[in-house]
Every structure is written in C-alpha cells, then in structure tokens.
Design a protein around this motif. Structure first.
Motif, PDB file in Angstrom:
ATOM      1  N   CYS A   1      17.902  16.454  96.540  1.00 24.60           N
ATOM      2  CA  CYS A   1      18.986  17.381  96.823  1.00 24.60           C
ATOM      3  C   CYS A   1      20.358  16.822  96.541  1.00 24.60           C
ATOM      4  O   CYS A   1      20.571  15.641  96.524  1.00 24.60           O
ATOM      5  CB  CYS A   1      18.935  17.819  98.279  1.00 24.60           C
TER       6      CYS A   1
ATOM      7  N   ARG B   1      21.993  20.448  95.888  1.00 20.42           N
ATOM      8  CA  ARG B   1      20.740  19.695  95.941  1.00 20.42           C
ATOM      9  C   ARG B   1      19.985  19.860  94.630  1.00 20.42           C
ATOM     10  O   ARG B   1      20.021  20.913  94.015  1.00 20.42           O
ATOM     11  CB  ARG B   1      19.845  20.200  97.077  1.00 20.42           C
TER      12      ARG B   1
ATOM     13  N   ASP C   1      13.309  26.927  95.462  1.00 17.05           N
ATOM     14  CA  ASP C   1      12.094  26.120  95.394  1.00 17.05           C
ATOM     15  C   ASP C   1      11.341  26.511  94.143  1.00 17.05           C
ATOM     16  O   ASP C   1      11.007  27.682  93.945  1.00 17.05           O
ATOM     17  CB  ASP C   1      11.238  26.359  96.643  1.00 17.05           C
TER      18      ASP C   1
ATOM     19  N   THR D   1      22.649  33.175 103.408  1.00 22.07           N
ATOM     20  CA  THR D   1      21.641  32.182 103.036  1.00 22.07           C
ATOM     21  C   THR D   1      20.610  32.840 102.136  1.00 22.07           C
ATOM     22  O   THR D   1      20.009  33.853 102.508  1.00 22.07           O
ATOM     23  CB  THR D   1      20.930  31.605 104.274  1.00 22.07           C
TER      24      THR D   1
ATOM     25  N   SER E   1      14.834  35.480 102.381  1.00 22.23           N
ATOM     26  CA  SER E   1      13.879  34.448 101.994  1.00 22.23           C
ATOM     27  C   SER E   1      12.732  35.053 101.201  1.00 22.23           C
ATOM     28  O   SER E   1      12.285  36.174 101.466  1.00 22.23           O
ATOM     29  CB  SER E   1      13.323  33.746 103.241  1.00 22.23           C
TER      30      SER E   1
ATOM     31  N   ILE F   1      23.820  17.864  98.398  1.00 22.91           N
ATOM     32  CA  ILE F   1      24.359  18.715  99.452  1.00 22.91           C
ATOM     33  C   ILE F   1      25.840  18.493  99.606  1.00 22.91           C
ATOM     34  O   ILE F   1      26.255  17.384  99.624  1.00 22.91           O
ATOM     35  CB  ILE F   1      23.748  18.366 100.807  1.00 22.91           C
TER      36      ILE F   1
ATOM     37  N   THR G   1      20.622  24.142  96.937  1.00 17.16           N
ATOM     38  CA  THR G   1      19.439  23.305  96.762  1.00 17.16           C
ATOM     39  C   THR G   1      18.960  23.401  95.323  1.00 17.16           C
ATOM     40  O   THR G   1      18.894  24.505  94.766  1.00 17.16           O
ATOM     41  CB  THR G   1      18.320  23.763  97.714  1.00 17.16           C
ATOM     42  N   ASP G   2      18.571  22.242  94.739  1.00 20.25           N
ATOM     43  CA  ASP G   2      18.129  22.162  93.345  1.00 20.25           C
ATOM     44  C   ASP G   2      19.239  22.568  92.395  1.00 20.25           C
ATOM     45  O   ASP G   2      19.028  23.325  91.451  1.00 20.25           O
ATOM     46  CB  ASP G   2      16.893  23.044  93.115  1.00 20.25           C
TER      47      ASP G   2
ATOM     48  N   GLU H   1      26.232  25.325 100.286  1.00 17.24           N
ATOM     49  CA  GLU H   1      25.062  24.448 100.175  1.00 17.24           C
ATOM     50  C   GLU H   1      24.137  25.007  99.110  1.00 17.24           C
ATOM     51  O   GLU H   1      23.720  26.157  99.183  1.00 17.24           O
ATOM     52  CB  GLU H   1      24.313  24.372 101.508  1.00 17.24           C
TER      53      GLU H   1
ATOM     54  N   LEU I   1      19.059  28.070  98.469  1.00 21.23           N
ATOM     55  CA  LEU I   1      17.921  27.161  98.516  1.00 21.23           C
ATOM     56  C   LEU I   1      16.866  27.666  97.543  1.00 21.23           C
ATOM     57  O   LEU I   1      16.270  28.725  97.764  1.00 21.23           O
ATOM     58  CB  LEU I   1      17.350  27.087  99.931  1.00 21.23           C
TER      59      LEU I   1
ATOM     60  N   ARG J   1      24.664  29.397 101.515  1.00 22.46           N
ATOM     61  CA  ARG J   1      23.564  28.451 101.293  1.00 22.46           C
ATOM     62  C   ARG J   1      22.616  29.048 100.270  1.00 22.46           C
ATOM     63  O   ARG J   1      22.154  30.173 100.447  1.00 22.46           O
ATOM     64  CB  ARG J   1      22.804  28.162 102.592  1.00 22.46           C
TER      65      ARG J   1
ATOM     66  N   ASP K   1      17.138  31.940 100.306  1.00 23.81           N
ATOM     67  CA  ASP K   1      16.043  30.967 100.276  1.00 23.81           C
ATOM     68  C   ASP K   1      14.940  31.541  99.393  1.00 23.81           C
ATOM     69  O   ASP K   1      14.118  32.331  99.847  1.00 23.81           O
ATOM     70  CB  ASP K   1      15.538  30.722 101.703  1.00 23.81           C
TER      71      ASP K   1
END
Length: 478
Positions: free
Chosen positions: A277, A286, A226, A198, A177, A279, A251-252, A249, A224, A222, A200
């Motif tokens: 999103c 997303r 931002d 994942t 992350s 998904i 995101t964006d 998964e 993600l 995943r 992030d």
C-alpha cells in the motif's frame, strides 16, 4: 446491615425500575431478534421492541436454509411498528440459499417503509455465494430521501437506477463495497452535501473502472481496490473533483491513474507506501507488491506523480519497496515536519537520503526495519552511502529520532552513527527491537551491552543528545 437486609437488597429488580426510554436505548445495541426475546422477561417489555430506534437484522441469527423465518420476522417487526421514527437499520443477508426474486421485492418494501419512518442511517448487505442472474434494483425513493445521512452498501447483486439531479440531498457518509456495475460508477457524481466517501471494490478480471467523483463538500475519500490476480494490468482511471478534500486514502494506487481535478493538497498528510500500500493521511496511496520487472518503471512513474501531488505535507509516513518507489521520485517536501519511514527488503537507504535532503524543516524522524534477512545486508545495493553534503535538517531542525526493529547490522550502525554525528540539534535517539540482541546462527549481531558501549563512545554533534536502547514489542508509529 444484617444478612436479611442484604438478601432483600440483592433481590431488587433494578432494571424494571428504569424508564422505558432508557430500556429501549439499551435494547437498541442488541440484534433485534434478541431484543424481541426480552419480552419473555417481563410483561412490561412486550411492546418496547416496537419502539426501538435502531434495528439490526442478520440472517446468521436464523437457521440456515430457513429464508421464510428470517423474512417473516423482519416483515413482522416493521409491520407492528408504530409511527415512531427509525434512526438506523442494519439489514444483512449473506446465507439465504433460497432467496428468490420475490424476496427482493420484499426487501424493497422494507427500505421504502424505513424511508417513511424518516431513516437516518441504512446499512444494507446482500451477498450470495453463487450470484444468480437476478439483480436487486435499489428503490428510487432512497435516492430522494431527505432524512438519510449515512448509507452503507455491501453487495454483489445490487443495481442502481439512472441517477438524476436532486439525488441524496442530505447524505453525508457513503460506503460502497463489492460493486462492479456501471450504474454504480455513474452514481458518484451526484452528491451535493457528501462529506465522507469510501469505495471498496473487489474487481473481476475483466473489470475496468472509469469513475468520476464530484462532491463539492467532500472532505474524506477512501478508494480501496482489490485485484483478482497478479496478472491484472488493466488501467483504471479515477477522476476526483473535490475542492474541499482534506483526507484521501487510495489502495493499490500505482495500478490506477488518479486525476485530482479540483482537490486541494492537504497540509497534514500521512503517507504509507509499501509492497501492499501507499497511504496518505489524510491522504493515502496504496499499491500492490506484484510488480513485474517490465512494469516497474510505469508503476514508479505513477508513484512519483502521486507523491508530487501531496508535496505540501507536514506529516509523512512512508512504507516503501525499492521496486515501487525509487529515490529520484521524491519531490521537495518544504513543509515536512514529521517523517515515519518503514524500510523493507534491501534497506532502501537511498530513499532515506533523498527524504532527508528534501525536507529542510524536518523535526522528527522515525524508521522501522521490516522483513529483512541477514543475507540481504551483503548485497551491494543494501549498503549505506552517505549524502555528498549534510542535509539542512540535521544541522538546524531534527530533534528526535526513533528506530524500530533494529538488529545491529553493519549498515544500520553506520546510518545511526551518521545521524548522531551530524545531528547538531538532536535531543533524543530511541532505538528499539522486538527481539533481544544475540549471536545466533553465526550472525554478527552485537549484544545489548556492546551496542550501549558503542553508542556511548561514538561522536555526537549535539552535546545534549541521549541515546536510549530498549526492548519493546510494541510500535512507535503504527
């Protein structure tokens, strides 16, 4: 039993009678500072904390601006520990305002000590409100650790050594992350047995990601992302080489180009695609709601490309704004059995029509109406236009329909009546609302009694179909 016997029974110290192994297991669920404090309860417990298999260090448990106390405590716990293995260490440092370069060296020593104790899971969080020029170099020995299976990294100051062959030989789960360092991006191609990853990332305005993920055993991924502002339009590129991928998964998704090189298309997929999103279950995509008019076609093309890559889905959950996903983007969904569709703004009825037409094996349809005001119903684009021919699923396979957030508007009623009229094998239609039906502010909502009567007398293609109108504050499929 007399009162005296009851008092004697109540005074029994049952905890002291527990074996040491069980007491250590109980203490392992506490922050380590509290586990150490239990030595005040009994002399027998003086050394139990030294054998805890799970250690949890968090600087929020210490007075602010007292870095020295936190650092000394962690160092003492690790130095007084015996030779027993450590299963998990959580090390969270978020509020040490006086953290120095020398303290970074101490953290490196702690990680190396954990490796010597055959650590299985490491949760490391290093976060500072004002990032300094100093950076924390992850020990190279961590990359070669043969017992580490789960690694979680949350930091704005960690850098990684140049990755070479033989990294993370036993790592199965990785969570990363808040990274923006090139060394981290290069790391994702060195996971021989990784099963779950994942990423992030909170991107700065100048960040551009070019990530290549190569993991032959990866099953769950995943991503993600931002973005810092509505003006972020930088193209990110993510290449995925995962021949055993089952769950994805993202995101964006429409702001990033995804290239699934060797990733298989999961047969069971859950996709939610809305202003925030897209998904997919087992495969998820997303995207943002900050879509500019001149950028909408490019975003729509990306959304279409992503949907095409998961066309073998059996379970699809889709949350869509018309700007982000147009009806023409829908690919043929020959294996789709269950569809959950959330409609926003001007109800995107064209998307519903295309999904029905392209899903010949559909057995379950769930619809949820979200964030739609009464005024939007009067816009021409919001009107329901029945398909030119009855979709195959209505006459052959669709058995259950659930509608959530129903308000009783004109076009909602037309859609519901159409599905009832042509649903030849339909067994049940459930219509629920979070608000009681009423007539407020001049809106032509029907009462519950009027709706019940209207659905009772409307034409039905199935003789056994039952329509249930309920008030439910819950959700059917979220």
């Amino acid at each position: 039993m007399d009162s005296e016997s009851k008092r004697q029974q109540q005074g029994v110290d049952r905890i002291s009678a527990l074996p040491d192994a069980l007491v250590c297991h109980i203490l392992s669920f506490l922050p380590t500072i509290y586990a150490v404090w239990t030595t005040l309860l009994s002399r027998r417990w003086n050394k139990l904390w030294r054998s805890l298999r799970n250690l949890d260090f968090n600087d929020v448990d210490f007075p602010t601006k007292r870095t020295d106390r936190f650092m000394k405590f962690v160092g003492c716990v690790l130095s007084f520990r015996g030779s027993s293995d450590i299963r998990k260490i959580c090390l969270h440092i978020h509020h040490c305002e006086n953290f120095s370069t020398g303290d970074f060296s101490r953290v490196q020593r702690w990680i190396r000590a954990a490796i010597r104790h055959n650590i299985v899971e490491l949760d490391l969080s290093l976060w500072f409100q004002y990032r300094k020029n100093d950076e924390f170099q992850m020990p190279l020995s961590l990359f070669k650790c043969k017992t580490l299976e789960v690694l979680s990294l949350h930091s704005n100051c960690i850098t990684y050594p140049a990755a070479t062959g033989g990294c993370f030989p036993c790592l199965k789960v990785l969570y990363v992350s808040d990274f923006d360092d090139d060394s981290m991006q290069k790391l994702f191609s060195h996971f021989p047995v990784l099963e779950e990853l994942t990423i992030d990332a909170h991107l700065s305005f100048y960040n551009v990601l070019n990530i290549k993920i190569s993991a032959p055993e990866l099953k769950t991924l995943r991503i993600l992302l931002d973005y810092p502002s509505n003006n972020y339009k930088r193209p990110n590129n993510i290449f995925i080489n995962a021949p055993k991928l089952e769950n994805l998964e993202v995101t964006d998704g429409v702001l990033t180009n995804y290239n699934l090189e060797s990733a298989k298309c999961p047969e069971r997929t859950r996709i939610v695609y809305n202003d925030r999103c897209l998904i997919a279950d087992d495969v998820c995509f997303r995207d943002k709601d900050d879509v500019f008019e001149d950028e909408a076609p490019r975003f729509t093309n990306r959304a279409a490309a992503l949907l095409t890559k998961v066309h073998n889905v059996k379970f699809l959950s889709l949350d869509a704004r018309p700007k982000c996903l147009e009806a023409w983007c829908v690919p043929a969904l020959e294996n789709l059995v269950k569809l959950e569709l959330a409609l926003r703004d001007c109800y995107n009825w064209g998307l519903l029509t295309e999904l029905l037409k392209r899903s010949p094996k559909l057995e379950y349809l769930g619809m949820e109406h979200r964030n739609t005001s009464f005024d939007e119903w009067e816009i021409p684009e919001c009107k329901w236009n029945p398909p030119e021919f009855v979709p195959i699923c209505l006459s052959s396979s669709l058995k259950t329909i659930c509608v959530k957030g129903f308000k009783g508007g004109q076009h909602e009623m037309e859609v519901a009546k159409y599905l009832l009229k042509y649903g030849e094998v339909l067994n049940t239609m459930i219509i629920s609302t979070k608000n009681r039906f009423n007539r407020q502010d001049g809106h032509p909502y029907k009462t519950e009694e009027e709706l019940c009567e209207e659905f009772h007398v409307c034409q039905k293609g199935s003789k056994i179909c039952q329509v249930n109108l309920i008030y439910d504050a819950g959700s059917y499929f979220y």
